[in-house]
Design an enzyme around this catalytic site. Structure first.
Site, PDB file in Angstrom:
ATOM      1  N   TYR A   1       0.845  -1.202   0.000  1.00 23.82           N
ATOM      2  CA  TYR A   1       0.000   0.000   0.000  1.00 23.82           C
ATOM      3  C   TYR A   1       0.877   1.248   0.000  1.00 23.82           C
ATOM      4  CZ  TYR A   1      -3.106   3.639   1.693  1.00 23.82           C
ATOM      5  OH  TYR A   1      -3.792   4.822   1.835  1.00 23.82           O
TER       6      TYR A   1
ATOM      7  N   GLU B   1     -11.563   5.838   4.262  1.00 19.05           N
ATOM      8  CA  GLU B   1     -10.890   6.669   5.268  1.00 19.05           C
ATOM      9  C   GLU B   1     -11.822   6.941   6.445  1.00 19.05           C
ATOM     10  OE1 GLU B   1      -7.788   7.569   5.629  1.00 19.05           O
ATOM     11  OE2 GLU B   1      -6.981   7.017   3.679  1.00 19.05           O
TER      12      GLU B   1
ATOM     13  N   TRP C   1      -5.292   2.449  10.243  1.00 14.38           N
ATOM     14  CA  TRP C   1      -5.542   2.245   8.820  1.00 14.38           C
ATOM     15  C   TRP C   1      -5.348   0.790   8.419  1.00 14.38           C
ATOM     16  CZ3 TRP C   1      -8.273   3.564   5.033  1.00 14.38           C
ATOM     17  CH2 TRP C   1      -7.956   3.201   3.732  1.00 14.38           C
TER      18      TRP C   1
END
Length: 187
Positions: free
Chosen positions: A16, A38, A46
């Site tokens: 990522y 988000e 995250w």
């Protein structure tokens, strides 16, 4: 070269960081997906959301805004039982509501991509931070984006979430100067 200090040794996180985070995204539907994801991280890390991203895509019709906007309360009831996603009713409802807000913007002649990128004058902003402590968690641009999204009916779009979105989608490039992904450092 090293990576930004927030990246763990998890291969998913490394991929990522190296291939997505900070790369300018100009596809409205991908931006829609990212603002929704988000928002799911509010109060969480995250990596928790990232590990569930494929499940989110399956549950929310690959983030097709038309299909997501058509979801009803029975879909919410089903999804709060799905261990493959974060089972927070408000966050699930926010994705559906955000799809409706997104479609309203598009119908009003306000393409989401143009709207989002207008907060950085349609140019990625490159931070020249040498340490993570120099990177902000919000800016005047994320404050303005948050306010504008809320005005249009979006939920789970506070200024910190908006700044994370801006980082993730390359509106700002917050790779630290010594990172292998900092502009000019990639081979």
């Amino acid at each position: 070269m090293e990576r930004c200090g927030w990246v763990s040794q998890d291969p998913l996180y490394i991929a990522y960081h190296d291939n997505e985070w900070g790369v300018p995204e100009t596809d409205s539907k991908k931006l829609f997906e990212m603002i929704c994801l988000e928002g799911q991280q509010a109060g969480l890390s995250w990596i928790t959301v990232l590990k569930k991203r494929e499940n989110y895509r399956a549950c929310f019709h690959q983030f097709d805004p038309v299909k997501v906007a058509a979801m009803q309360e029975e879909d919410v009831e089903r999804l709060v039982q799905d261990a493959g996603i974060i089972r927070h009713r408000g966050k699930i409802q926010a994705i559906i509501g955000n799809a409706r807000a997104y479609l309203q913007m598009e119908q009003n002649g306000e393409p989401f991509v143009d709207f989002v990128w207008s907060f950085v004058n349609h140019q990625p902003q490159v931070t020249q931070a040498t340490t993570l402590s120099e990177i902000p968690t919000s800016t005047s641009a994320s404050d303005a984006l948050s306010k504008a999204l809320k005005k249009r009916g979006f939920k789970f779009v506070g200024t910190t979430i908006c700044y994370s979105f801006m980082q993730a989608c390359g509106l700002v490039n917050d790779h630290v100067v010594g990172c292998c992904c900092y502009p000019g450092n990639k081979p």
